[in-house]
Motif scaffolding. Structure first.
Motif, PDB file in Angstrom:
ATOM      1  N   GLY A 108      -6.459  12.488  -2.205  1.00 52.71           N
ATOM      2  CA  GLY A 108      -5.498  11.677  -1.477  1.00 52.71           C
ATOM      3  C   GLY A 108      -5.940  10.229  -1.564  1.00 52.71           C
ATOM      4  N   LEU A 109      -5.096   9.382  -2.114  1.00 58.76           N
ATOM      5  CA  LEU A 109      -5.469   7.991  -2.353  1.00 58.76           C
ATOM      6  C   LEU A 109      -4.481   7.021  -1.726  1.00 58.76           C
ATOM      7  CD1 LEU A 109      -6.113   8.260  -6.179  1.00 58.76           C
ATOM      8  CD2 LEU A 109      -7.860   7.874  -4.462  1.00 58.76           C
ATOM      9  N   ALA A 110      -5.013   5.946  -1.213  1.00 58.49           N
ATOM     10  CA  ALA A 110      -4.202   4.784  -0.879  1.00 58.49           C
ATOM     11  C   ALA A 110      -4.294   3.862  -2.090  1.00 58.49           C
ATOM     12  CB  ALA A 110      -4.746   4.088   0.365  1.00 58.49           C
ATOM     13  N   VAL A 111      -3.173   3.346  -2.518  1.00 57.51           N
ATOM     14  CA  VAL A 111      -3.149   2.414  -3.649  1.00 57.51           C
ATOM     15  C   VAL A 111      -2.598   1.098  -3.123  1.00 57.51           C
ATOM     16  CG1 VAL A 111      -2.261   1.930  -5.955  1.00 57.51           C
ATOM     17  CG2 VAL A 111      -2.760   4.287  -5.284  1.00 57.51           C
ATOM     18  N   GLY A 112      -3.411   0.049  -3.249  1.00 60.26           N
ATOM     19  CA  GLY A 112      -3.004  -1.273  -2.795  1.00 60.26           C
ATOM     20  C   GLY A 112      -2.900  -2.219  -3.968  1.00 60.26           C
ATOM     21  N   VAL A 132       0.863  -1.185   0.000  1.00 59.73           N
ATOM     22  CA  VAL A 132       0.000   0.000   0.000  1.00 59.73           C
ATOM     23  C   VAL A 132       0.897   1.232   0.000  1.00 59.73           C
ATOM     24  CG1 VAL A 132      -1.788   1.289   1.233  1.00 59.73           C
ATOM     25  CG2 VAL A 132      -1.794  -1.196   1.328  1.00 59.73           C
ATOM     26  N   SER A 133       0.575   2.161  -0.872  1.00 59.19           N
ATOM     27  CA  SER A 133       1.290   3.436  -0.866  1.00 59.19           C
ATOM     28  C   SER A 133       0.266   4.556  -0.993  1.00 59.19           C
ATOM     29  CB  SER A 133       2.329   3.491  -1.986  1.00 59.19           C
ATOM     30  OG  SER A 133       1.737   3.282  -3.240  1.00 59.19           O
ATOM     31  N   ARG A 153      -7.090   6.173   6.747  1.00 60.51           N
ATOM     32  CA  ARG A 153      -8.452   6.695   6.622  1.00 60.51           C
ATOM     33  C   ARG A 153      -8.478   8.213   6.497  1.00 60.51           C
ATOM     34  NH1 ARG A 153     -12.434   2.676   6.622  1.00 60.51           N
ATOM     35  NH2 ARG A 153     -11.236   0.780   6.681  1.00 60.51           N
ATOM     36  N   SER A 154      -7.322   8.864   6.610  1.00 58.63           N
ATOM     37  CA  SER A 154      -7.281  10.314   6.411  1.00 58.63           C
ATOM     38  C   SER A 154      -7.362  10.666   4.924  1.00 58.63           C
ATOM     39  CB  SER A 154      -6.000  10.902   7.021  1.00 58.63           C
ATOM     40  OG  SER A 154      -4.867  10.420   6.326  1.00 58.63           O
ATOM     41  N   LEU A 155      -7.234   9.666   4.066  1.00 60.63           N
ATOM     42  CA  LEU A 155      -7.316   9.862   2.617  1.00 60.63           C
ATOM     43  C   LEU A 155      -8.766   9.732   2.161  1.00 60.63           C
ATOM     44  CD1 LEU A 155      -4.244   7.620   1.794  1.00 60.63           C
ATOM     45  CD2 LEU A 155      -4.300  10.122   1.877  1.00 60.63           C
ATOM     46  N   GLN A 156      -9.047  10.170   0.939  1.00 60.99           N
ATOM     47  CA  GLN A 156     -10.430  10.116   0.451  1.00 60.99           C
ATOM     48  C   GLN A 156     -10.854   8.743  -0.073  1.00 60.99           C
ATOM     49  OE1 GLN A 156      -8.399  12.747  -0.674  1.00 60.99           O
ATOM     50  NE2 GLN A 156      -9.532  14.631  -0.377  1.00 60.99           N
ATOM     51  N   ALA A 157      -9.930   8.006  -0.674  1.00 58.67           N
ATOM     52  CA  ALA A 157     -10.331   6.752  -1.322  1.00 58.67           C
ATOM     53  C   ALA A 157      -9.151   5.793  -1.399  1.00 58.67           C
ATOM     54  CB  ALA A 157     -10.855   7.036  -2.733  1.00 58.67           C
ATOM     55  N   GLN A 158      -9.476   4.556  -1.754  1.00 59.27           N
ATOM     56  CA  GLN A 158      -8.433   3.561  -2.001  1.00 59.27           C
ATOM     57  C   GLN A 158      -8.661   2.970  -3.378  1.00 59.27           C
ATOM     58  OE1 GLN A 158      -6.894   1.301   1.092  1.00 59.27           O
ATOM     59  NE2 GLN A 158      -5.883  -0.178  -0.217  1.00 59.27           N
ATOM     60  N   LEU A 159      -7.557   2.810  -4.085  1.00 59.56           N
ATOM     61  CA  LEU A 159      -7.564   2.127  -5.368  1.00 59.56           C
ATOM     62  C   LEU A 159      -6.962   0.754  -5.149  1.00 59.56           C
ATOM     63  CD1 LEU A 159      -8.010   2.162  -8.457  1.00 59.56           C
ATOM     64  CD2 LEU A 159      -5.679   3.060  -8.659  1.00 59.56           C
ATOM     65  N   PHE A 160      -7.747  -0.277  -5.409  1.00 59.68           N
ATOM     66  CA  PHE A 160      -7.302  -1.662  -5.271  1.00 59.68           C
ATOM     67  C   PHE A 160      -6.887  -2.144  -6.662  1.00 59.68           C
ATOM     68  CE2 PHE A 160     -10.516  -0.869  -2.047  1.00 59.68           C
ATOM     69  CZ  PHE A 160      -9.882  -1.294  -0.894  1.00 59.68           C
ATOM     70  N   CYS A 161      -5.667  -2.655  -6.788  1.00 56.77           N
ATOM     71  CA  CYS A 161      -5.123  -3.111  -8.066  1.00 56.77           C
ATOM     72  C   CYS A 161      -4.836  -4.605  -7.959  1.00 56.77           C
ATOM     73  CB  CYS A 161      -3.819  -2.376  -8.387  1.00 56.77           C
ATOM     74  SG  CYS A 161      -3.901  -0.583  -8.300  1.00 56.77           S
ATOM     75  N   TRP A 183     -10.528  -1.499  -8.429  1.00 58.19           N
ATOM     76  CA  TRP A 183     -11.694  -0.979  -7.724  1.00 58.19           C
ATOM     77  C   TRP A 183     -11.272   0.348  -7.104  1.00 58.19           C
ATOM     78  CZ3 TRP A 183     -10.208  -5.997  -7.755  1.00 58.19           C
ATOM     79  CH2 TRP A 183     -11.151  -6.941  -8.184  1.00 58.19           C
ATOM     80  N   LEU A 184     -12.003   1.410  -7.381  1.00 53.95           N
ATOM     81  CA  LEU A 184     -11.758   2.722  -6.800  1.00 53.95           C
ATOM     82  C   LEU A 184     -12.889   2.976  -5.816  1.00 53.95           C
ATOM     83  CD1 LEU A 184     -10.110   5.330  -6.749  1.00 53.95           C
ATOM     84  CD2 LEU A 184     -11.514   6.159  -8.660  1.00 53.95           C
TER      85      LEU A 184
END
Length: 152
Positions: free
Chosen positions: A56-60, A47-48, A77-85, A110-111
């Motif tokens: 602000g995104l977490a990318v996993g 995760v970055s 959780r301070s970021l707005q969303a997570q992108l799952f790859c 999945w965003l």
């Protein structure tokens, strides 16, 4: 000699966690048409954190595995969303191929805004992602998904 041929020669295991995550980020910035200098190479994985389009995104990243289901760690959780790859060589045709993280057709995304994920959840598997958010996106669908998230 192509870049993928060089990478295959120099580091044949692109499925190693750090390189897989780098390949995931590369696929996304390429699909979004972002300059590579806009996103530094990841210093953490799987995760970055990145900032794209003011989000602000977490990318996993994870790899589909028939022996055990892929699980994603969630970002801050301070970021707005997570992108799952998810690297899934059975995409899109259903024919199993050798995993190649440099092939954009083998990735599924999945965003998900963080408010749509349970606040106490630390990880999520592919099956719950599919149940809650559908079959996932292809590379060419990422730009419109980002536009929809930025300008609902």
């Amino acid at each position: 000699m192509t870049r993928s041929a060089f990478l295959s020669w120099f580091h044949p295991d692109l499925l190693e966690d750090r390189l897989l995550h780098g390949c995931a980020l590369w696929q996304v910035i390429t699909a979004l048409g972002l300059p590579s200098e806009a996103t530094p190479a990841p210093t953490s994985w799987p995760v970055s954190e990145v900032s794209w389009f003011g989000l602000g995104l977490a990318v996993g990243s994870a790899k589909a595995d028939q022996q055990r289901p892929a699980v994603f760690r969630l970002g801050s959780r301070s970021l707005q969303a997570q992108l799952f790859c998810l690297l899934d060589p059975s995409q899109p045709s259903g024919d199993a191929a050798d995993p190649d993280p440099l092939d954009p057709d083998q990735w599924c995304y999945w965003l998900v805004p963080f408010h749509q994920l349970h606040p106490e959840r630390q990880t999520i598997g592919v099956a719950p992602l599919i149940r809650a958010h559908g079959a996932g996106l292809r590379c060419d669908q990422l730009p419109s998904a980002f536009r929809a998230l930025v300008s609902p």
